[in-house]
Design a protein around this motif. Structure first.
Motif, PDB file in Angstrom:
ATOM      1  N   ASP A   1      54.425 110.857 103.248  1.00 32.32           N
ATOM      2  CA  ASP A   1      53.482 111.061 104.350  1.00 32.32           C
ATOM      3  C   ASP A   1      53.113 112.543 104.442  1.00 32.32           C
ATOM      4  N   GLU A   2      51.917 112.820 104.982  1.00 37.04           N
ATOM      5  CA  GLU A   2      51.482 114.209 105.212  1.00 37.04           C
ATOM      6  C   GLU A   2      51.613 115.050 103.936  1.00 37.04           C
ATOM      7  N   LEU A   3      51.136 114.512 102.819  1.00 32.42           N
ATOM      8  CA  LEU A   3      51.316 115.203 101.537  1.00 32.42           C
ATOM      9  C   LEU A   3      50.611 116.568 101.508  1.00 32.42           C
ATOM     10  N   HIS A   4      49.610 116.764 102.381  1.00 28.15           N
ATOM     11  CA  HIS A   4      48.936 118.075 102.398  1.00 28.15           C
ATOM     12  C   HIS A   4      49.904 119.200 102.789  1.00 28.15           C
ATOM     13  N   LEU A   5      51.063 118.838 103.380  1.00 33.95           N
ATOM     14  CA  LEU A   5      52.041 119.870 103.742  1.00 33.95           C
ATOM     15  C   LEU A   5      52.757 120.446 102.522  1.00 33.95           C
ATOM     16  N   ILE A   6      52.383 119.980 101.337  1.00 40.04           N
ATOM     17  CA  ILE A   6      52.892 120.567 100.098  1.00 40.04           C
ATOM     18  C   ILE A   6      52.474 122.037 100.026  1.00 40.04           C
ATOM     19  N   GLY A   7      51.400 122.359 100.755  1.00 47.30           N
ATOM     20  CA  GLY A   7      50.927 123.744 100.777  1.00 47.30           C
ATOM     21  C   GLY A   7      51.590 124.579 101.859  1.00 47.30           C
ATOM     22  N   SER A   8      52.560 123.998 102.599  1.00 48.44           N
ATOM     23  CA  SER A   8      53.188 124.753 103.698  1.00 48.44           C
ATOM     24  C   SER A   8      54.469 125.408 103.190  1.00 48.44           C
ATOM     25  N   GLU A   9      55.157 126.085 104.102  1.00 47.90           N
ATOM     26  CA  GLU A   9      56.317 126.893 103.702  1.00 47.90           C
ATOM     27  C   GLU A   9      57.418 126.081 103.020  1.00 47.90           C
ATOM     28  N   LYS A  10      57.626 124.838 103.509  1.00 48.70           N
ATOM     29  CA  LYS A  10      58.719 124.057 102.906  1.00 48.70           C
ATOM     30  C   LYS A  10      58.172 123.040 101.911  1.00 48.70           C
ATOM     31  N   GLY A  11      56.884 123.209 101.539  1.00 45.98           N
ATOM     32  CA  GLY A  11      56.242 122.218 100.672  1.00 45.98           C
ATOM     33  C   GLY A  11      56.867 122.087  99.293  1.00 45.98           C
ATOM     34  N   HIS A  12      57.600 123.139  98.869  1.00 43.63           N
ATOM     35  CA  HIS A  12      58.170 123.105  97.513  1.00 43.63           C
ATOM     36  C   HIS A  12      59.165 121.966  97.338  1.00 43.63           C
ATOM     37  N   VAL A  13      59.906 121.615  98.424  1.00 43.12           N
ATOM     38  CA  VAL A  13      60.898 120.525  98.296  1.00 43.12           C
ATOM     39  C   VAL A  13      60.166 119.187  98.155  1.00 43.12           C
TER      40      VAL A  13
END
Length: 859
Positions: free
Chosen positions: A171-183
C-alpha cells in the motif's frame, strides 16, 4: 556546467478513466463475497476499470490513483481471487499486506479482521521474531510494516512460509520516495527475487497515489501493460474542489495565528448545514489552540454553538469520560481535537463523536492524517510547514502527507463533491498549485541506505561475492531509475559502461565501510564473509554503525552509567525529533537523574534518549510529545540490549554481560536495579515496599517471601482493597518460579583444555497458570506486550571470564546443553552458572559448581 546535465526522461501519459457501466457487486459471482459489500450496489469507476485484471487474472498490478479513490477495495479483489483459488486447492492462502506506516497497518488489521475474519486468519506482525514466525505460520492474511517484513523475510531460504506467499500487497507505494522508502524498496525487490528463484509466481499488487513515473514502478513490480493503471490526480470518485490561499507573514507562529480566522470562514462557507469539517495543523499545541479559537469565533459571531450537532444534554453524557479539561470545553461547543498526546480513550471518543455527526469540526495534528478513517466534506490544511528540530528550521510537509490530508475530503456515499482549503505561506502558493494538480515522480533513496541491507544479505548468504552484490542491486527500483534520471543519482552518462562503473563504485564504498566496521570480511578482493558484529547487527535488525559503536565503546570496566550512555548512543536514536522549547525540559530531566551526563547538549537526540530512559527507571511521568518519544526509545531498547549482550559475551566479560541483562529487566519493568523488586507488583508504591521490608514478624525482601504469606496476613500488611489484592495474587501466578538442576556430563573424566558439556534442566511451576501457558510478561510500564526470555551463562569464578551463553525460552520445561573449555591447569576448579531473566527483577539464580580437572593426556 549546465550543458552536461542529462534531462530526465519524459513520462508516459496517465491512464484514461473509461466511461464504463458501473459494475454491480454481483460481478463477484459468490454470495459470501457479495455480502461483504452490501453497503453499496456497485463499484466506483476506478474499481470497475481495474476489476477484471485483479479478480479474473493472476497478473501483478499497479493501481495509482488519488487518495480516497477506494484503492483498498481493489486490493480486496485480489485477496478474494486468492481465497477462491485456495479453496479449490490451486494455491496457498498466504497473503502479505505491507503498509509503510504503523498506524495504517493497525487500521487495516482492525478493518480486515472484521471483514475477512470469518474465512481467513488475519494476523498483525509484532516485530518480535519468535512471535512473528508463529503468526506467519498460522496466518492467512498477514499485516506488516516494511521493517517487520524485512526482518522476517531476510532468511527466506530457511523459512518456508516466506516462500509460500502467493499474494504480496503493497500500500502507498509512492512512499518509496520518502525517508524510510528504502526498506519498502528492499522488501518488494526481495519478493520478486524469491519468486524468480523458486520458480513460483508471487503476485504483487501495489497501490499508490497518482505518479509521474508509474511505468517504471509498474515494470519493476512485474506488472504488464494491461496491469498498469495510473489515473491522473483529478480523477476522483468524489470530485474535489481545491482552494489555495497564501498568507504573507514571514514569522511561523504569527502566520499560524493569522490563519485561524480564514479557517473559521472556510468552515462557515464550505461546510454548510452541519457537514463535517476536518482541520489539519502542525502540532498538538496548535490543535488545542485552534479548537479554542474556532469556539471563540463561533460564540462571538453565532451567539451560540453552531458546531454542536447533538443536544447539550447528550453531549454532557459523553463528556463525562473525557480526561483533558480543554477538550471537555471545546466539545461543548461542537469542536473536537485529536493528537498523539491524548489518551486512547479520548482519541476514540472524539473520533466517534465526529463520525457519528454529533460534532461538526475536528482539528487534528498533521501526523494523524495516516491510519485513521476520518471522512469529511471539507478539509482545511491550516499551514503546510512544521518545525524540524534536526534542521532547526520550519520545513514543508512532504507532498505525500498533503495528498493524504486532502484524501480525507471524500464521503463516497454522502457527498457529490468534497472541498479542500489549503492555507500556506504566500511564496509557496505556486509550488502547491503545480504539485497538487499534477502527478509527481518518485525516486529511490536506497543508495543512501545500502549498508545495512547489504550486510544482511551477506549474513544470510544471498550475496557471497562482489558480483552477487551487483546482481542484488539489479532487482531494485533504484537500478531502473539510474539511466532514466542520471543526475539525481550522480551518474555521468547513461551508457552500459557508465552504469556498471557507477554500481561497482557504490558497492566498493559500501563494502569498504562494512569491512572497516568489522561487519564483513573481503577475501581475495572478491569474496565476502560475514563477521561476528555483522551477524549480530543483521540478526537483531540493528544498524551497522550502532554495532560498531557498541564494540568500540564497551570495555571490561564499563559500569551501569556507561552502559546507559552506550545504549543511548545507538544510531537508531539519532532520528528522535527535537521540538521548539523542548531543550529546557530535557535539561530539567537531566538535572534530576541518578546518572549525570558529561557536557550534555540538550538538543542532542542521544542526550534525550538517555534522559528519557532514566526517567522511565525513576518512574517520573513525562507527558505529551516526550511520552511518544519515550515509547519509541523503549521499543528499540530491547533489540539493542540483546545485541549488546552478544557483543559483550563475544569478549568474554562476565560482570558486564550480567549488568546488561539487568538493564534489560529495568527497561521492561521501568525501575532501577537498586529499587525494591516488590515495585513490580501491581498497586505497589515505594512506601508500601518499605512497609514490607520493615515488617516486624519477618522482613519481606523478595516476591517469593510475600507469595508465601496467607491471604489474611497479606491483607493486614498491605492494606489493599480486595480487588487490588486479587491483582497481586494474579501476579504471583505469572511470576516465574523456576527449578534449575545441572550436571557435568563428563563426570569424573575432564582433562585440562577439554570441552566440558553442562546439561541444565529448567522446570517451571505451572500449577496456577491459566491454560498451563506462560502468557506475556506483566509489564504495565512497557509500551507493548512482551514475551519473556532468559539467558543461561557459565562463568569462571576466579577470572570473571564468561565461558558460555545461551538464549532460552522457557514454558514448562527446557533442557539445555552448554559447552565450554576446561581450564588449562589440572586441579579442582570453581565455575558459576547463572539463569538470568530479560524481563523480571528478582528471579535470577546463580550456583557455584566444581569440576576436577585431570592432566591433559594422562590416564
Amino acid at each position: 556546467m549546465i550543458r552536461h546535465l542529462i534531462l530526465p526522461e519524459k513520462y508516459a501519459p496517465p491512464t484514461e478513466l473509461l466511461d464504463l457501466q458501473p459494475l454491480p457487486v454481483t460481478a463477484l459471482r459468490n454470495a459470501r463475497y457479495e455480502g461483504l459489500y452490501s453497503a453499496f450496489k456497485h463499484f466506483n469507476p476506478i474499481q470497475t476499470q481495474v476489476f477484471t485484471v485483479l479478480y479474473n487474472s493472476d497478473d501483478s498490478v499497479l493501481v495509482a490513483a488519488p487518495t480516497g479513490s477506494g484503492k483498498t477495495i481493489c486490493a480486496e479483489f485480489a485477496i478474494l481471487r486468492n481465497h477462491q483459488k485456495a479453496v479449490s486447492g490451486e494455491t496457498n492462502m498466504r497473503v502479505v499486506y505491507i503498509a509503510p506506516i504503523e498506524a495504517l497497518a493497525k487500521e487495516r488489521y482492525r478493518d480486515w479482521s472484521k471483514k475477512f475474519g470469518e474465512f481467513a486468519r488475519v494476523v498483525e506482525l509484532t516485530g518480535e521474531t519468535a512471535a512473528d514466525l508463529k503468526l506467519l505460520d498460522k496466518g492467512e492474511i498477514i499485516i506488516s510494516t516494511p521493517e517487520k517484513w524485512d526482518a522476517l523475510s531476510r532468511r527466506w531460504k530457511q523459512r518456508k512460509p516466506v516462500q509460500q506467499v502467493s499474494l504480496f500487497i503493497v500500500d502507498e507505494l509512492h512512499l518509496i520516495g520518502s525517508e524510510k522508502g528504502h526498506v519498502l524498496e528492499i522488501v518488494v525487490s526481495r519478493m520478486r527475487r524469491i519468486s524468480s528463484h523458486i520458480g513460483s509466481n508471487i503476485r504483487i499488487v501495489a497501490l499508490s497515489a497518482s505518479l509521474g513515473n508509474a511505468k517504471d514502478l509498474g515494470e519493476w513490480i512485474g506488472a504488464t501493460a494491461h496491469g498498469l493503471f495510473n489515473f491522473p490526480p483529478a480523477v476522483r470518485p468524489v470530485p474535489l474542489e481545491i482552494h489555495i490561499q497564501g498568507v504573507d507573514i514571514a514569522n511561523f507562529e504569527a502566520r499560524m495565528q493569522a490563519m485561524a480566522k480564514p479557517t473559521y470562514t472556510a468552515i462557515t462557507q464550505h461546510a454548510k448545514s452541519g457537514k463535517p469539517a476536518l482541520v489539519f495543523v502542525p502540532t498538538r499545541k496548535h490543535a488545542r489552540l485552534t479548537a479554542l479559537d474556532l469556539c471563540a469565533y463561533s460564540s462571538a459571531e453565532g451567539g451560540g454553538t453552531p458546531f454542536l450537532l447533538g443536544s447539550q444534554d447528550e453531549m454532557d453524557t459523553f463528556i463525562g469520560g473525557v480526561n483533558e479539561e480543554t477538550l471537555k470545553n471545546t466539545l461543548r461547543c461542537g469542536v473536537g481535537y485529536l493528537h498523539e498526546g491524548l489518551s486512547d480513550l479520548d482519541q476514540e471518543l472524539v473520533t466517534q463523536l465526529f463520525l457519528g455527526g454529533r460534532i461538526q469540526v475536528c482539528v487534528a495534528s498533521s501526523t494523524m492524517c495516516w491510519g485513521r478513517s476520518l471522512p469529511a466534506h471539507l478539509v482545511v490544511v491550516m499551514g503546510t510547514q512544521y518545525y524540524d528540530g534536526r534542521e532547526s528550521a520550519h520545513t514543508d510537509y512532504p507532498i505525500t502527507d498533503l495528498l493524504q490530508m486532502m484524501g480525507h475530503a471524500s464521503r463516497p456515499l454522502q457527498d457529490n463533491s468534497g472541498k479542500c482549503v489549503i492555507l500556506c505561506h504566500a511564496p509557496r502558493k505556486e509550488y502547491y498549485k503545480k504539485f497538487l494538480f499534477e502527478a509527481f515522480p518518485v525516486e529511490s533513496h536506497l543508495h543512501h541506505f545500502l549498508h545495512d541491507h547489504m550486510n544482511a544479505e551477506v549474513v544470510v548468504g544471498v550475496v557471497e561475492n562482489k558480483q552477487d552484490a551487483v546482481d542484488y542491486l539489479t532487482w531494485t527500483f533504484m537500478y531502473r531509475r539510474l539511466n532514466k534520471n542520471p543526475n539525481y543519482y550522480n551518474l555521468q552518462g547513461v551508457s552500459h559502461r557508465h552504469l556498471s562503473d557507477h554500481l561497482s563504485e557504490l558497492i566498493e564504498t559500501v563494502l569498504n565501510d562494512l569491512e572497516s566496521s568489522k561487519c564483513v570480511a573481503v577475501e581475495e578482493d572478491m569474496y565476502l564473509k560475514p563477521l561476528n558484529l555483522g551477524l549480530i547487527a543483521a540478526y537483531y535488525y540493528i544498524s551497522y554503525t550502532t554495532i560498531e559503536r557498541f564494540s568500540s565503546m564497551l570495555t571490561q570496566k564499563t559500569k551501569m552509567k556507561g552502559l546507559l550512555e552506550i545504549l543511548a548512543s545507538a544510531s537508531e536514536y539519532a532520528e528522535l525529533p527535537s521540538r521548539p522549547g523542548e531543550e529546557e525540559y530535557i535539561e530539567r530531566l537531566v538535572r534530576h537523574q541518578r546518572f549525570s551526563i558529561d557536557k550534555p547538549k540538550y538538543g542532542d537526540p542521544h542526550v534525550k534518549a538517555n534522559a528519557l530512559l532514566q526517567s522511565h527507571f525513576a518512574r517520573h511521568t513525562v507527558v505529551g510529545n516526550l511520552a511518544a518519544d519515550q515509547r519509541e526509545i523503549l521499543l528499540s531498547a530491547h533489540r539493542l540490549l540483546l545485541a549488546m549482550v552478544d557483543v559483550i559475551s563475544s569478549s568474554g566479560w562476565l560482570t558486564l554481560a550480567l549488568n546488561a541483562m539487568e538493564l534489560s529487566q529495568m527497561v521492561t519493568q521501568g525501575m532501577w536495579d537498586r529499587d525494591s523488586v516488590l515495585l513490580q507488583l501491581p498497586h505497589f508504591t515505594r512506601d508500601l515496599a518499605r512497609r514490607c521490608q520493615e515488617n516486624e514478624a519477618k522482613p519481606i525482601e523478595s516476591i517469593f517471601d510475600l507469595a508465601e504469606m496467607s491471604i489474611d496476613e497479606m491483607r493486614d500488611l498491605l492494606q489493599l482493597s480486595n480487588s487490588e489484592l486479587q491483582d497481586v495474587v494474579q501476579f504471583f501466578k505469572r511470576f516465574p518460579n523456576v527449578d534449575m538442576t545441572y550436571e557435568v556430563r563428563e563426570g569424573d573424566d575432564v582433562r585440562a583444555g577439554d570441552n566440558v558439556t553442562l546439561q541444565v534442566t529448567l522446570e517451571r511451576d505451572m500449577t496456577n497458570l491459566p491454560n498451563s501457558e506462560v502468557g506475556p510478561v506483566h509489564a504495565p510500564r512497557f509500551p507493548k506486550t512482551k514475551e519473556e526470555g532468559w539467558w543461561l551463562v557459565v562463568g569462571d569464578s576466579s577470572t570473571k571470564q564468561l565461558l558460555a551463553i545461551k538464549r532460552v525460552t522457557l514454558q514448562k520445561r527446557a533442557r539445555v546443553k552448554l559447552e565450554f573449555t576446561a581450564a588449562a591447569e589440572p586441579g579442582s576448579k570453581d565455575y558459576m552458572i547463572y539463569l538470568m531473566s530479560d524481563s523480571y527483577l528478582g528471579c535470577d539464580q546463580e550456583y557455584e559448581f566444581t569440576v576436577d580437572i585431570k592432566e591433559a593426556g594422562g590416564d
